[in-house]
Design an enzyme around this catalytic site. Structure first.
Site, PDB file in Angstrom:
ATOM      1  N   GLY A  44      28.743  19.138  22.785  1.00  0.00           N
ATOM      2  CA  GLY A  44      30.128  18.543  22.973  1.00  0.00           C
ATOM      3  C   GLY A  44      29.957  17.753  23.455  1.00  0.00           C
ATOM      4  N   HIS A  50      25.309  11.551  19.142  1.00  0.00           N
ATOM      5  CA  HIS A  50      25.649  12.914  18.920  1.00  0.00           C
ATOM      6  C   HIS A  50      25.580  12.244  16.608  1.00  0.00           C
ATOM      7  CE1 HIS A  50      26.676  13.889  22.774  1.00  0.00           C
ATOM      8  NE2 HIS A  50      25.160  15.005  22.490  1.00  0.00           N
ATOM      9  N   GLY A 160      18.219  14.593  18.847  1.00  0.00           N
ATOM     10  CA  GLY A 160      17.937  12.960  19.641  1.00  0.00           C
ATOM     11  C   GLY A 160      16.430  13.036  20.719  1.00  0.00           C
ATOM     12  N   GLN A 161      16.252  11.792  20.108  1.00  0.00           N
ATOM     13  CA  GLN A 161      15.210  11.631  21.094  1.00  0.00           C
ATOM     14  C   GLN A 161      15.338  11.372  22.739  1.00  0.00           C
ATOM     15  OE1 GLN A 161      11.821  11.348  20.876  1.00  0.00           O
ATOM     16  NE2 GLN A 161      11.526  10.113  22.636  1.00  0.00           N
ATOM     17  N   LYS A 162      16.548  10.851  23.077  1.00  0.00           N
ATOM     18  CA  LYS A 162      16.690  10.797  24.471  1.00  0.00           C
ATOM     19  C   LYS A 162      16.723  12.096  24.851  1.00  0.00           C
ATOM     20  CE  LYS A 162      19.636  10.404  27.816  1.00  0.00           C
ATOM     21  NZ  LYS A 162      20.180  11.686  27.304  1.00  0.00           N
TER      22      LYS A 162
END
Ligand code: PAF
Length: 296
Positions: A44, A50, A160-162
């Site tokens: 969230g 996102h 996500g690649q993060k």
């Protein structure tokens, strides 16, 4: 006007479910129509990072399901579970705007009923880098991600690649356990000044927010050094650390150069290989992570 659940306003455009028993039959009928289903698991407080996952999911699949669950088992007792930012009504507007068709927002007891006692661990990959500082973190992540995949049974799941190490660990779990889902990793979204988008950025005070830009600058520096021909990872890491520490008060948990799949530290860089450069740095009590993948 949105539907009201308790005191939370939910976008009227979105089907919002919180029980596995309500979600399952809906997904079965979607799959029976031959439609592809995307799962975007989140905790969230949705930001552009996102939303880029949701948009990509919508481009590639027929139906997009976004889960919102602040998973307690991936937080250590001293971490920020209680203060982790939450905004269900904002999330539902943003998710719907990005193409989400269905929100799944389970309660803690829905996910972990009394007596819950199973875990999933990816050994080795989970205990390096983040795992050295957060030893129980990835077991919490892999357990909840496998549960979400089993609940939703998506065709594709997006991450996500993060969270680079999380992506590597999840891909390994899916491969090792023959989980019938495709994992897609989506590039990191950054603020205009380079700071990687993260729900935790809201904890930064204005000075820390400015200082934190040094993380992406240090990754750019590493990339430039590699392009210039530097092949000694320790030399590059030392320069990155010097840059980070020269900017303002910061505590470095780690800066490493590792193999992009096995997460093993590199002794030297070899032409043609891809390396992952992950880092974790604390600004006050806020811990940020970032990374870059460079092909040498
Ligand atoms: O990346 C996250 O937000 C979380 O680790 C995830 C994948 C939703 C599991 O709780």
């Amino acid at each position: 006007m949105g539907r009201v659940e308790g005191s939370i306003k939910i976008s009227p455009l979105l089907i919002t479910l919180s029980h596995i028993s309500d979600l399952r039959p809906r997904i079965s009928s979607i799959r029976a129509e031959g439609k592809s289903v995307a799962l975007v698991p989140t905790m969230g407080f949705l930001h552009e990072g996102h939303l880029s996952l949701i948009r990509k999911a919508k481009d590639e699949c027929d139906i997009v399901i976004v889960s919102i669950f602040v998973n307690p088992t991936q937080f250590a007792p001293h971490e920020d579970l209680e203060k982790y930012p939450r905004d269900i009504s904002g999330d539902s507007e943003r998710a719907s705007g990005a193409g989400c068709d269905m929100l799944f927002i389970p309660s803690i007891t829905e996910m972990y009923p009394d007596g819950f006692s199973s875990t999933v661990s990816v050994n080795g990959l989970s205990s390096v880098l983040e795992g050295e500082f957060r030893p129980t973190h990835f077991q919490g992540v892999t357990t909840v991600v496998l549960k979400l995949i089993n609940i939703v049974q998506p065709t594709v799941a997006y991450f996500g690649q993060k969270d680079a190490q999380q992506s590597v660990v999840i891909k390994k779990m899916v491969n090792d356990l023959n989980v019938p889902v495709t994992i897609v990793i989506v590039p990191t979204m950054r603020e205009q000044d380079g700071l990687a988008m993260s729900s935790r950025n809201v904890y930064l005070d204005p000075v820390q927010r400015k200082d934190a830009v040094v993380l992406s600058r240090s990754l750019d520096l590493a990339k430039s050094r590699i392009v210039e021909g530097v092949r000694d990872p320790q030399k590059i890491i030392a320069e990155m650390k010097e840059l980070i520490l020269s900017t303002g008060p910061a505590t470095i948990d780690y800066v490493e150069i590792v193999d992009a799949d096995l997460l093993k530290k590199k002794d030297t860089l070899i032409r043609g290989e891809s390396v992952l450069i992950p880092l974790a740095v604390r600004f006050g009590s806020t811990r940020l992570i970032d990374n870059i993948i460079v092909t040498v």
